[in-house]
Write an enzyme that holds these catalytic residues in place. Structure first.
Site, PDB file in Angstrom:
ATOM      1  N   HIS A   4      -9.693   1.392   4.587  1.00 21.13           N
ATOM      2  CA  HIS A   4      -8.363   1.597   5.311  1.00 21.13           C
ATOM      3  C   HIS A   4      -8.689   2.543   6.416  1.00 21.13           C
ATOM      4  O   HIS A   4      -9.583   3.526   6.407  1.00 21.13           O
ATOM      5  CB  HIS A   4      -7.336   2.199   4.266  1.00 21.13           C
ATOM      6  CG  HIS A   4      -6.003   2.035   5.022  1.00 21.13           C
ATOM      7  ND1 HIS A   4      -5.765   3.133   5.957  1.00 21.13           N
ATOM      8  CD2 HIS A   4      -4.903   1.450   4.942  1.00 21.13           C
ATOM      9  CE1 HIS A   4      -4.503   2.895   6.322  1.00 21.13           C
ATOM     10  NE2 HIS A   4      -4.145   1.660   5.709  1.00 21.13           N
ATOM     11  N   ASN A   6       0.832  -1.262  -0.076  1.00 18.26           N
ATOM     12  CA  ASN A   6      -0.008   0.027  -0.004  1.00 18.26           C
ATOM     13  C   ASN A   6       1.001   1.263   0.106  1.00 18.26           C
ATOM     14  O   ASN A   6       1.449   1.474   0.997  1.00 18.26           O
ATOM     15  CB  ASN A   6      -0.746  -0.059   1.191  1.00 18.26           C
ATOM     16  CG  ASN A   6      -1.817   1.410   1.391  1.00 18.26           C
ATOM     17  OD1 ASN A   6      -1.838   2.170   0.588  1.00 18.26           O
ATOM     18  ND2 ASN A   6      -2.413   1.452   2.718  1.00 18.26           N
ATOM     19  N   TRP A   7       1.231   1.691  -1.165  1.00 16.78           N
ATOM     20  CA  TRP A   7       2.055   2.998  -1.254  1.00 16.78           C
ATOM     21  C   TRP A   7       1.509   4.106  -0.678  1.00 16.78           C
ATOM     22  O   TRP A   7       2.416   5.283  -0.527  1.00 16.78           O
ATOM     23  CB  TRP A   7       2.278   3.219  -2.722  1.00 16.78           C
ATOM     24  CG  TRP A   7       3.335   2.373  -3.397  1.00 16.78           C
ATOM     25  CD1 TRP A   7       3.979   1.143  -2.758  1.00 16.78           C
ATOM     26  CD2 TRP A   7       3.851   2.149  -4.834  1.00 16.78           C
ATOM     27  NE1 TRP A   7       4.723   0.521  -3.774  1.00 16.78           N
ATOM     28  CE2 TRP A   7       4.563   1.133  -4.921  1.00 16.78           C
ATOM     29  CE3 TRP A   7       3.435   3.005  -5.956  1.00 16.78           C
ATOM     30  CZ2 TRP A   7       5.309   0.944  -6.069  1.00 16.78           C
ATOM     31  CZ3 TRP A   7       4.095   2.842  -7.075  1.00 16.78           C
ATOM     32  CH2 TRP A   7       4.993   1.636  -7.209  1.00 16.78           C
ATOM     33  N   LYS A   8       0.191   4.427  -0.198  1.00 18.47           N
ATOM     34  CA  LYS A   8      -0.449   5.432   0.173  1.00 18.47           C
ATOM     35  C   LYS A   8      -0.145   6.500  -0.810  1.00 18.47           C
ATOM     36  O   LYS A   8      -0.009   6.502  -1.949  1.00 18.47           O
ATOM     37  CB  LYS A   8       0.057   5.671   1.569  1.00 18.47           C
ATOM     38  CG  LYS A   8      -0.216   4.462   2.689  1.00 18.47           C
ATOM     39  CD  LYS A   8       0.039   4.654   4.017  1.00 18.47           C
ATOM     40  CE  LYS A   8      -0.226   3.689   4.850  1.00 18.47           C
ATOM     41  NZ  LYS A   8      -0.198   3.806   6.220  1.00 18.47           N
ATOM     42  N   GLU A  11      -6.999   4.977   7.374  1.00 23.73           N
ATOM     43  CA  GLU A  11      -6.960   6.473   7.222  1.00 23.73           C
ATOM     44  C   GLU A  11      -8.000   7.065   6.466  1.00 23.73           C
ATOM     45  O   GLU A  11      -8.486   8.257   6.435  1.00 23.73           O
ATOM     46  CB  GLU A  11      -5.512   6.661   6.494  1.00 23.73           C
ATOM     47  CG  GLU A  11      -4.242   6.215   7.206  1.00 23.73           C
ATOM     48  CD  GLU A  11      -3.225   5.787   6.589  1.00 23.73           C
ATOM     49  OE1 GLU A  11      -2.970   6.041   5.239  1.00 23.73           O
ATOM     50  OE2 GLU A  11      -2.327   5.423   7.116  1.00 23.73           O
ATOM     51  N   SER A  24       3.056  -2.106  10.343  1.00 26.48           N
ATOM     52  CA  SER A  24       4.359  -1.940  10.680  1.00 26.48           C
ATOM     53  C   SER A  24       4.979  -3.538  10.407  1.00 26.48           C
ATOM     54  O   SER A  24       5.948  -4.014  11.097  1.00 26.48           O
ATOM     55  CB  SER A  24       4.759  -1.640  12.305  1.00 26.48           C
ATOM     56  OG  SER A  24       4.513  -0.197  12.195  1.00 26.48           O
ATOM     57  N   GLY A  38       2.019   2.657  10.818  1.00 28.51           N
ATOM     58  CA  GLY A  38       3.210   3.531  10.390  1.00 28.51           C
ATOM     59  C   GLY A  38       4.032   3.943  11.747  1.00 28.51           C
ATOM     60  O   GLY A  38       4.483   4.779  11.923  1.00 28.51           O
ATOM     61  N   GLU A  63      -5.651  -4.447  10.378  1.00 33.03           N
ATOM     62  CA  GLU A  63      -4.870  -3.698  10.842  1.00 33.03           C
ATOM     63  C   GLU A  63      -5.199  -2.792  11.959  1.00 33.03           C
ATOM     64  O   GLU A  63      -5.648  -1.842  11.860  1.00 33.03           O
ATOM     65  CB  GLU A  63      -4.674  -2.654   9.549  1.00 33.03           C
ATOM     66  CG  GLU A  63      -4.268  -3.143   8.326  1.00 33.03           C
ATOM     67  CD  GLU A  63      -3.871  -2.169   7.293  1.00 33.03           C
ATOM     68  OE1 GLU A  63      -2.480  -2.532   6.780  1.00 33.03           O
ATOM     69  OE2 GLU A  63      -4.332  -1.143   6.895  1.00 33.03           O
TER      70      GLU A  63
END
Ligand code: PGA
Length: 248
Positions: free
Chosen positions: A95, A8-10, A97, A210, A172, A166
């Site tokens: 997600h 997941n490159w975000k 976020e 992580s 992160g 997650e």
């Protein structure tokens, strides 16, 4: 089941940087079939680049979100049909976020999963508790509620989804869930899926938060951890390849 390792490159990358990163990954594979299934979920503007570069390779690609709407006056949204145009195999939905910064509710996430499936795209449904929820003993209740909304909406297609556990406190932060903590939640999710579909063995349950080259093997060794959703470490070719190799 063969593990599934998804990057997941975000909101990271550029045409030039992606080119270098993807080339390094393909060079690292050297035409060999990787030990795990691999995919990269990239910012939407780079889907064409992924399609061009990864078609015919061992690495699939996908998006990080999809609209809950089919089409029309929804400025800024990207529909499932548009993702299909770029041969996306996956779309991340829900997600943390997106839930946190964009107010996505369980029902919005469920609609997104439905839209993806209707377009032939596998939704990677993210669930996970915050630190406050974990400390309040709510982990199981929260993840079951989040997954139940999607199962209710997609019904007989439940065996076609991917689930990603997650924990929000691990994303992160460098603070990974221990293999035992993750396994305990994965077992709960496995049970919930088994109760909802006749083909629970088709559903990958990924761990994310992580996960890196150093801790991947011990997480992936757990019986109900079927792969990983990798943020930061998917931006480094060597680390991402090492995680995929750890799924052997
Ligand atoms: P991280 O992100 O690996 O950087 O913790 C995982 C994710 O948010 O999917």
């Amino acid at each position: 089941m063969k593990k599934l390792i998804v990057g997941n490159w975000k909101m990271n990358g550029s045409l030039a940087a992606n080119q270098t990163l993807v080339q390094a990954m393909l060079d690292g594979l050297a035409g060999q079939a990787p030990a795990s299934h691999m995919a990269l979920c990239v910012p939407s503007p780079y889907l064409a680049q992924m399609q061009l570069r990864l078609t015919g390779s061992a690495i699939a690609w996908g998006a990080q979100d999809v609209s809950a709407q089919e089409q029309g006056a929804f400025t800024g949204e990207v529909s499932a049909a548009m993702l299909r145009d770029f041969a996306c195999r996956y779309a991340i939905v829900g997600h943390s976020e997106r839930r946190q910064y964009h107010g996505e509710t369980d029902s919005v996430v469920a609609s997104k999963a439905q839209r993806a499936l209707a377009a032939g795209i596998t939704p990677i449904v993210c669930v996970g508790e915050t630190l406050a929820e974990r400390e309040a003993g709510q982990t199981e209740v929260v993840v079951k509620r989040q997954l139940a909304a999607v199962i209710h909406a997609v019904a007989h297609c439940t065996s076609e989804i991917v689930v990603a556990y997650e924990p929000v406190w691990a994303i992160g932060t460098g603070q990974t869930a221990t293999p035992e903590q993750a396994q305990a939640v994965h077992a709960v999710l496995r049970g919930q899926i088994a109760a909802a579909t006749q083909h629970p063995e088709r559903v990958h349950i990924l761990y994310g938060g992580s996960m890196n080259a150093a801790n991947a093997a011990s997480l992936l060794a757990q019986p109900d951890i079927d792969g990983g959703l990798i943020g930061g470490a998917s931006l480094k070719a060597a680390d991402f390849l090492q995680i995929a190799a750890a799924g052997a």
